[in-house]
Design a protein around this motif. Sequence first.
Motif, short mmCIF file in Angstrom:
data_model
loop_
_atom_site.label_atom_id
_atom_site.label_comp_id
_atom_site.label_asym_id
_atom_site.label_seq_id
_atom_site.Cartn_x
_atom_site.Cartn_y
_atom_site.Cartn_z
N GLU A 287 39.09 -11.07 27.02
CA GLU A 287 39.61 -12.12 26.13
C GLU A 287 39.70 -11.60 24.70
OE1 GLU A 287 38.75 -16.81 24.99
OE2 GLU A 287 37.12 -15.55 25.74
N GLN A 288 38.68 -10.88 24.26
CA GLN A 288 38.69 -10.32 22.91
C GLN A 288 39.78 -9.27 22.76
OE1 GLN A 288 36.89 -11.44 20.40
NE2 GLN A 288 37.84 -9.98 18.98
N LEU A 289 39.98 -8.45 23.78
CA LEU A 289 41.04 -7.43 23.74
C LEU A 289 42.42 -8.08 23.67
CD1 LEU A 289 39.61 -4.97 26.41
CD2 LEU A 289 39.87 -4.51 23.96
N HIS A 290 42.59 -9.20 24.37
CA HIS A 290 43.85 -9.94 24.28
C HIS A 290 44.09 -10.43 22.86
CE1 HIS A 290 45.26 -14.23 24.09
NE2 HIS A 290 46.38 -13.61 24.40
N SER A 296 47.97 -3.84 26.39
CA SER A 296 48.89 -4.85 26.91
C SER A 296 48.18 -6.20 26.90
CB SER A 296 49.31 -4.49 28.34
OG SER A 296 49.84 -5.63 28.99
N PRO A 297 48.51 -7.09 25.96
CA PRO A 297 47.87 -8.41 25.92
C PRO A 297 48.04 -9.17 27.24
CG PRO A 297 49.07 -8.02 23.88
CD PRO A 297 49.42 -6.89 24.81
N LEU A 327 53.26 -13.55 27.45
CA LEU A 327 52.72 -12.39 26.73
C LEU A 327 53.43 -11.10 27.09
CD1 LEU A 327 48.90 -13.21 27.08
CD2 LEU A 327 50.31 -13.47 25.03
N VAL A 328 54.23 -11.12 28.15
CA VAL A 328 54.92 -9.91 28.59
C VAL A 328 56.03 -9.57 27.62
CG1 VAL A 328 56.37 -8.91 30.39
CG2 VAL A 328 54.35 -10.23 31.01
N VAL A 329 56.10 -8.31 27.22
CA VAL A 329 57.10 -7.85 26.26
C VAL A 329 57.87 -6.68 26.86
CG1 VAL A 329 57.49 -6.88 23.96
CG2 VAL A 329 55.67 -8.55 24.31
N LYS A 330 59.21 -6.74 26.75
CA LYS A 330 60.04 -5.61 27.17
C LYS A 330 60.23 -4.70 25.97
CE LYS A 330 62.57 -8.17 30.73
NZ LYS A 330 63.90 -8.58 31.24
N LYS A 331 59.59 -3.54 26.01
CA LYS A 331 59.63 -2.67 24.83
C LYS A 331 60.00 -1.22 25.13
CE LYS A 331 54.60 -2.09 25.12
NZ LYS A 331 53.32 -2.21 24.39
N LEU A 332 60.07 -0.83 26.38
CA LEU A 332 60.38 0.56 26.73
C LEU A 332 61.83 0.65 27.19
CD1 LEU A 332 57.11 1.44 28.68
CD2 LEU A 332 57.65 1.95 26.30
N GLY A 334 64.08 -1.63 26.89
CA GLY A 334 64.49 -2.88 27.50
C GLY A 334 63.81 -3.19 28.81
N ARG A 335 62.77 -2.42 29.17
CA ARG A 335 62.05 -2.67 30.41
C ARG A 335 60.58 -2.89 30.12
NH1 ARG A 335 59.12 1.83 31.79
NH2 ARG A 335 58.81 1.10 33.91
N MET A 336 59.90 -3.49 31.09
CA MET A 336 58.47 -3.71 30.94
C MET A 336 57.70 -2.45 31.32
SD MET A 336 57.90 -7.49 32.58
CE MET A 336 59.02 -7.23 33.96
N SER A 337 56.53 -2.32 30.74
CA SER A 337 55.65 -1.24 31.17
C SER A 337 55.16 -1.56 32.58
CB SER A 337 54.46 -1.11 30.22
OG SER A 337 53.64 -2.28 30.28
N ASP A 338 54.70 -0.55 33.29
CA ASP A 338 54.22 -0.75 34.66
C ASP A 338 53.09 -1.77 34.71
OD1 ASP A 338 56.05 1.00 35.57
OD2 ASP A 338 54.68 2.64 36.01
N ILE A 339 52.20 -1.70 33.75
CA ILE A 339 51.02 -2.57 33.77
C ILE A 339 51.43 -4.02 33.51
CG2 ILE A 339 50.33 -2.43 31.34
CD1 ILE A 339 47.97 -1.92 34.30
#
Length: 533
Positions: A287-290, A296-297, A327-332, A334-339
Motif C-alpha cells: 500500500e505504501q509503495l502504491h 508499477s502502482p 492505475l494502469v498506464v500505457k507508457k512503453l 503505447g503498450r502496457m508493461s508486462d507487470i
Amino acid sequence: MALNVLNTTYSLAKAQLDATKKTSRISGYFSGYYNYFKRDSGSSPTSTASPSSDISTPNGILRAHVVKAECCLLIAVLQLLQESVMSYVKCGLNLRRAYASYNFVWQKYKAMGDDACKYMDRDTISGVQFGIGSVHFVLSALPAKIWKAISVLGWKPDKELGFKLLKECADNKRIRSSMATVMLLAYYATAASFTPQILSEQYTKIAMETLLEAQRYYPNSALYLFFAGRISRLALDLSLSTQSYLYAAEMTKNDWAETAVANACRYEIAVNHMITGNWNEAASSFEQLHKEKYWSPAFCKYMQGSCLEMAGNRSAAILAYAEVPRLVVKKLGGRMSDIDAYALRKVQLFQSSGYQELDLHVPILEFMCIWNLFHFMDKPRLDYCLRSVNKALETIQIQEQEEYDKRSQELAPETSPPDHFDKRATLLLVKAALQNVKGNDPAENTIILNWIIDHKDNLATESWVVPYALWEAGVACWNVNNRNRSRHVWEMALEFSSYDFEYRLAVVSINIIGWEASTTTKKERELTLLLCM
C-alpha cells in the motif's frame, strides 16, 4: 530523465571525438614532442611494445571513447529493463555501439603491452575493463530471439571473459571498481534468485565473498547493504535480510537517493513478509509503495489485494483490486508493461464473476510461483500454502459437479459445460512448484505437470502456465539427477512465445543451460552457445 542525461553525455563525448578527427599541425607538434620527451626520460628507443600510432592517441581521446561507450552500455541496460521486443532490439544495437568504442580502446591498450600505464591513466583502463565485461554480461541476459538477431552480425558473447574483466576491474580499486562489483553482485543475486533450486548453492558463497570484500572499503554503502539483503535471503537468513534493507534505507536518509533506496528496500521487505507468511505486513508495505508510485502502482495495488485475500480479509482485497484498472498506464510505445498487463488481466478475470470465484484462485501464491519464492519458505509455511491450493482445487471440483448436475436436469441445456481449465492448470502448477521445493514424490508431480501440458490447447487466458510447467518439469528431473532430460525440457520451454513474463523465463532457462554446459565438455558448451544464439 536518466536516458536524457546519458544521451547528453554521449553527445558531449562524441563532440570531443569529432573535434579531433582533423589533426592540426599544433597537435602533431605536441604529439611528437611528447614522444621525444618520453624517450629522453629513460624509455628505450628500441622498444617496439608501443607503436607510435597507438601512443600518439591522447589519453583524453581514449577516455572520451570510454565515456561514449559507457553511455551506450547504460542506455542498453535501461532498455533491457523495459521488456518489450523493440526495447530488446534497441538494447542489442546500443550494446553493439558500446562494444565498438570499448574495443577501439581495448586494442590500443593491448598494443601498448607492459607500457600501457605510461600512456593511459588507470581510470581509463578501469573503465574499459568494466565496459567490455559488462557488455558480455548484459548480452548473455538477452532473450534467445534477440540473440539470434545479433548473431547474424557474427557477434558472440563470452561470459567467461566478462567474469574475468569485471573481477580484474573490481580488484584494481580504480574509478569503476565499485561499478564492477555491483555488476557482479547483481548477476549473482539475480541468477540465484531466479533459479534458487539450482544456482543458489553455487552462487551464494561467491556473492558473499564478493560482498564482504566490497564492504571492507565501503562498510556503510547503502547499495552494498541492499545486496546484503538479497544475498542473506539466498542464504535463507530472512531476519538478517530484513535488517540489511532497513539499514540501507537508514543510510540514505536526507540523501539524494533517499526515496529510491527506501522504496526498493520496502519492496524487498514486503517479499520477505510474504515468504514468512506475514500477509498483513506485506499488504501494508505494498500500500505504501502504491502511494509512492514505486515501479508499477497498479501492480503494487494488485499485490496489496492479493496479500489481504491470503490473510482472509476479502472485503479489503476486493476494494484494492477495484482500483487496479485506473492505475494502469500505457507508457512503453503505447503498450502496457508486462507487470501491468498481468495485474489488469487478473483483476478483470476476478471482476467477470463479480468476485464470486475468488475461492478458485490463490493470487499471491501464483505470483510467488512465478517469482520462484517458495524455495525460501520453511516447511510449516509450505504446508500451509499447499493446503490453500488443495482447498481451491477441491472448490473447483465441487463447482464443476454442481454445474454438471444442473445440466443433467435439462434436455439440450442452455448452461455451458464447465470450463475451469485455466484455473485448474494454474493451481496445479503452483502445487507442483510447492512439491518440488518440499521434495515430495516426483511421480505425483509428473502426473500433475503432464495434465497441464496435455491440456495446453484448452487454456484460453493463462498462456504462461505451459512454459512454466515445463520449467518445473525440468526442476523435477534435476531433483532426481536426470540432467539431460532437464535440459531438453527447458529447451522446449524456450520454444513458447507471447506469454506473461516470457523474458523472465527465457533468462532463467538460458542461464541454467549455459551454466550446466560450463561444467561439461567443450563440445557441449559449443552446442549450448548455438542454442542460445
